[in-house]
Design a protein around this motif. Structure first.
Motif, mmCIF file in Angstrom:
data_model
loop_
_atom_site.group_PDB
_atom_site.id
_atom_site.type_symbol
_atom_site.label_atom_id
_atom_site.label_comp_id
_atom_site.label_asym_id
_atom_site.label_seq_id
_atom_site.Cartn_x
_atom_site.Cartn_y
_atom_site.Cartn_z
ATOM 1 N N GLU A 159 -1.760 14.223 28.790
ATOM 2 C CA GLU A 159 -2.298 13.085 29.535
ATOM 3 C C GLU A 159 -3.795 12.907 29.338
ATOM 4 O OE1 GLU A 159 -0.834 13.764 33.428
ATOM 5 O OE2 GLU A 159 -2.124 15.470 33.809
ATOM 6 N N ARG A 160 -4.481 13.916 28.833
ATOM 7 C CA ARG A 160 -5.911 13.810 28.571
ATOM 8 C C ARG A 160 -6.200 13.310 27.149
ATOM 9 N NH1 ARG A 160 -7.743 19.710 30.080
ATOM 10 N NH2 ARG A 160 -5.884 20.107 28.854
ATOM 11 N N LEU A 161 -5.169 13.122 26.350
ATOM 12 C CA LEU A 161 -5.283 12.692 24.959
ATOM 13 C C LEU A 161 -6.105 13.698 24.155
ATOM 14 C CD1 LEU A 161 -5.523 8.824 25.467
ATOM 15 C CD2 LEU A 161 -3.542 10.131 24.675
ATOM 16 N N ILE A 162 -7.328 13.381 23.767
ATOM 17 C CA ILE A 162 -8.127 14.309 22.965
ATOM 18 C C ILE A 162 -9.123 15.035 23.868
ATOM 19 C CG2 ILE A 162 -9.736 14.554 21.040
ATOM 20 C CD1 ILE A 162 -8.537 12.029 19.832
ATOM 21 N N HIS A 163 -9.078 16.357 23.820
ATOM 22 C CA HIS A 163 -9.992 17.229 24.566
ATOM 23 C C HIS A 163 -10.076 18.537 23.790
ATOM 24 C CE1 HIS A 163 -6.543 19.518 26.112
ATOM 25 N NE2 HIS A 163 -5.949 18.346 26.094
ATOM 26 N N GLY A 164 -10.681 19.547 24.324
ATOM 27 C CA GLY A 164 -10.911 20.799 23.609
ATOM 28 C C GLY A 164 -9.687 21.414 22.953
ATOM 29 N N GLN A 165 -8.578 21.527 23.700
ATOM 30 C CA GLN A 165 -7.373 22.133 23.130
ATOM 31 C C GLN A 165 -6.876 21.355 21.922
ATOM 32 O OE1 GLN A 165 -4.676 22.189 26.440
ATOM 33 N NE2 GLN A 165 -5.302 24.221 27.098
ATOM 34 N N VAL A 166 -6.898 20.047 22.025
ATOM 35 C CA VAL A 166 -6.413 19.205 20.932
ATOM 36 C C VAL A 166 -7.442 19.162 19.806
ATOM 37 C CG1 VAL A 166 -5.797 16.842 20.287
ATOM 38 C CG2 VAL A 166 -4.925 17.799 22.410
ATOM 39 N N ALA A 167 -8.680 18.831 20.149
ATOM 40 C CA ALA A 167 -9.714 18.609 19.141
ATOM 41 C C ALA A 167 -10.057 19.866 18.353
ATOM 42 C CB ALA A 167 -10.969 18.047 19.807
ATOM 43 N N LEU A 168 -10.136 20.985 19.012
ATOM 44 C CA LEU A 168 -10.574 22.192 18.328
ATOM 45 C C LEU A 168 -9.427 23.123 17.934
ATOM 46 C CD1 LEU A 168 -13.690 22.925 20.551
ATOM 47 C CD2 LEU A 168 -13.604 21.757 18.348
ATOM 48 N N ILE A 169 -8.583 23.443 18.880
ATOM 49 C CA ILE A 169 -7.568 24.470 18.635
ATOM 50 C C ILE A 169 -6.403 23.942 17.806
ATOM 51 C CG2 ILE A 169 -5.962 26.066 19.749
ATOM 52 C CD1 ILE A 169 -8.005 26.164 22.099
ATOM 53 N N TRP A 170 -5.790 22.840 18.235
ATOM 54 C CA TRP A 170 -4.616 22.345 17.511
ATOM 55 C C TRP A 170 -4.975 21.791 16.134
ATOM 56 C CZ3 TRP A 170 0.070 23.806 18.228
ATOM 57 C CH2 TRP A 170 0.512 24.184 19.503
ATOM 58 N N THR A 171 -6.096 21.082 16.013
ATOM 59 C CA THR A 171 -6.443 20.535 14.686
ATOM 60 C C THR A 171 -6.641 21.660 13.682
ATOM 61 O OG1 THR A 171 -8.784 20.368 15.277
ATOM 62 C CG2 THR A 171 -7.462 18.377 15.525
ATOM 63 N N LYS A 172 -7.275 22.734 14.107
ATOM 64 C CA LYS A 172 -7.482 23.878 13.207
ATOM 65 C C LYS A 172 -6.152 24.573 12.889
ATOM 66 C CE LYS A 172 -10.156 28.086 12.657
ATOM 67 N NZ LYS A 172 -11.093 29.021 13.265
ATOM 68 N N ALA A 173 -5.347 24.836 13.907
ATOM 69 C CA ALA A 173 -4.077 25.540 13.708
ATOM 70 C C ALA A 173 -3.128 24.755 12.793
ATOM 71 C CB ALA A 173 -3.398 25.799 15.055
ATOM 72 N N LEU A 174 -3.145 23.430 12.920
ATOM 73 C CA LEU A 174 -2.247 22.590 12.120
ATOM 74 C C LEU A 174 -2.869 22.179 10.789
ATOM 75 C CD1 LEU A 174 -1.011 20.267 15.006
ATOM 76 C CD2 LEU A 174 0.329 22.071 13.871
ATOM 77 N N GLY A 175 -4.175 22.327 10.650
ATOM 78 C CA GLY A 175 -4.853 21.920 9.430
ATOM 79 C C GLY A 175 -4.813 20.421 9.193
#
Length: 161
Positions: free
Chosen positions: A9-25
C-alpha cells in the motif's frame, strides 16, 4: 521480463526501492495505480524514491497492462508495484507473464483494521480482498506473503479458508 508483482500500500519505499530491487536485479519499477498516475506530485515522489540505477514508470491499469504486454518489455527486468489486490488481479487477467504475486504491507493504511481479518502483523484483509486473492490463485498464480527477501515465505493459499 516481469520478475515480480508486489502489493504494497506504500508503493515505493525503502523495502521496495533498496532491498527488492537489489535482490531481483531489476532495472525498472513500474507502478500500476490509477490515483498515482493522475497525480504529478505523487509521480515525482515515487520517482525520487527510486534508486538512481532503476527507471520508474507510473501508469494507470490499462496503460500498465499494455506496457507489460509489449514484447520490448521482455528485454527488461521489471518489478511491478500495485497497492491493492484488485489492481494485482486486474494485471493477472490482462498480462500474460505474471510469475507470482508478492504481498508486503497491506490493509492498514485505510485505518479500518478492525473490520478486517489479521493474517500477519502487516497484512489485514477484507472479504473483497480474499475474493481477489482467490481469483488470482484460481488462475494458477502463487500469492506469497514476504516483506523482504530473507524472510520466510507464506503462501496465501494456506491462509485463505
Amino acid at each position: 521480463m516481469i520478475k515480480m508483482v508486489r502489493i504494497d500500500e506504500r508503493l515505493i519505499h525503502g523495502q521496495v526501492a533498496l532491498i527488492w530491487t537489489k535482490a531481483l536485479g531489476v532495472d525498472r519499477i513500474i507502478v500500476v495505480n490509477e490515483e498515482a498516475a493522475k497525480n504529478p506530485m505523487m509521480v515525482s515522489t515515487l520517482k525520487l524514491a527510486t534508486p538512481d540505477n532503476v527507471k520508474c514508470i507510473v501508469l494507470g491499469r490499462e496503460a500498465g497492462g499494455e506496457l507489460l504486454n509489449n514484447p520490448r518489455a521482455d528485454a527488461l527486468k521489471i518489478l511491478v508495484v500495485v497497492n491493492n489486490p484488485e489492481d494485482a488481479n486486474y494485471l493477472c487477467q490482462h498480462v500474460k507473464t505474471i510469475p507470482f504475486i508478492n504481498v508486503g504491507n497491506y490493509g492498514k493504511a485505510d485505518g479500518k483494521t478492525s473490520e478486517k481479518e489479521k493474517w500477519t502483523d502487516n497484512l489485514f484483509v477484507s472479504e473483497k480482498d480474499k475474493n481477489e486473492f482467490r481469483s488470482i490463485i484460481k488462475k494458477g498464480i502463487d500469492v506469497i506473503y514476504q516483506l523482504v527477501p530473507d524472510q520466510s515465505k507464506k503462501n496465501l493459499k494456506d491462509l485463505i479458508s
